[in-house]
Design a protein around this motif. Sequence first.
Motif, PDB file in Angstrom:
ATOM      1  N   SER A  59     -41.019 107.990  -1.686  1.00  0.00           N
ATOM      2  CA  SER A  59     -41.849 107.422  -2.845  1.00  0.00           C
ATOM      3  C   SER A  59     -43.253 107.886  -2.539  1.00  0.00           C
ATOM      4  CB  SER A  59     -41.910 106.080  -2.746  1.00  0.00           C
ATOM      5  OG  SER A  59     -42.242 105.413  -1.292  1.00  0.00           O
TER       6      SER A  59
ATOM      7  N   ASN B  33     -40.558 105.709  -6.752  1.00  0.00           N
ATOM      8  CA  ASN B  33     -39.471 106.608  -5.886  1.00  0.00           C
ATOM      9  C   ASN B  33     -39.239 108.026  -6.590  1.00  0.00           C
ATOM     10  OD1 ASN B  33     -39.067 104.469  -4.073  1.00  0.00           O
ATOM     11  ND2 ASN B  33     -37.817 103.261  -5.682  1.00  0.00           N
TER      12      ASN B  33
ATOM     13  N   ARG C 245     -33.734 109.010  -3.626  1.00  0.00           N
ATOM     14  CA  ARG C 245     -33.036 107.930  -3.415  1.00  0.00           C
ATOM     15  C   ARG C 245     -31.482 108.600  -2.669  1.00  0.00           C
ATOM     16  NH1 ARG C 245     -33.764 102.317  -4.916  1.00  0.00           N
ATOM     17  NH2 ARG C 245     -35.464 101.861  -5.997  1.00  0.00           N
TER      18      ARG C 245
ATOM     19  N   MET D   4     -35.267 107.937   1.728  1.00  0.00           N
ATOM     20  CA  MET D   4     -35.929 107.821   0.453  1.00  0.00           C
ATOM     21  C   MET D   4     -37.207 108.098   0.574  1.00  0.00           C
ATOM     22  SD  MET D   4     -34.775 103.767  -0.395  1.00  0.00           S
ATOM     23  CE  MET D   4     -35.813 103.759  -1.620  1.00  0.00           C
TER      24      MET D   4
END
Length: 139
Positions: free
Chosen positions: A14, A4, A7, A12
């Motif tokens: 990743s 990740n 956040r 989000m």
Amino acid sequence: MRTNIIRHESMMVSYDVVNGWTVVEIDGEVDAHTAPMLREAVINLVDEGHRHFVLDLGFVTFMDSMGLGVIVAITKRIREREGSLRIASVSGRMLRIFDLSGMRESYEICPSSQEATQSVPLPGSLAHWPHPAEGTDPA
């Protein structure tokens, strides 16, 4: 191993490295508020030595012109490093945004990140960006 890198309450992000590609998966909204974070995160990956990217947009729920601008900014930085970029998992709604903006012909768009990473990356594949290289299928 998926890592990740952002956040945030509305997004989000990743990434994972697959077959020489850095697959960046974006989940959520890419707008005026989140786009700068996305830009910074991917540019940091480029600065760390990642050169070949797949942007997986399969979980993007909203993207405005700032989001498109970030894709262009990321592309320019990757191109400077003789890297490559593919866009993956684009929904019909997102594909329409690429069509309306005139950006669809400029990118290699793949149905999934799995298909985008099947072949190893070719250095300098963005040499003709923003126009597709001869012999490539923009769809």
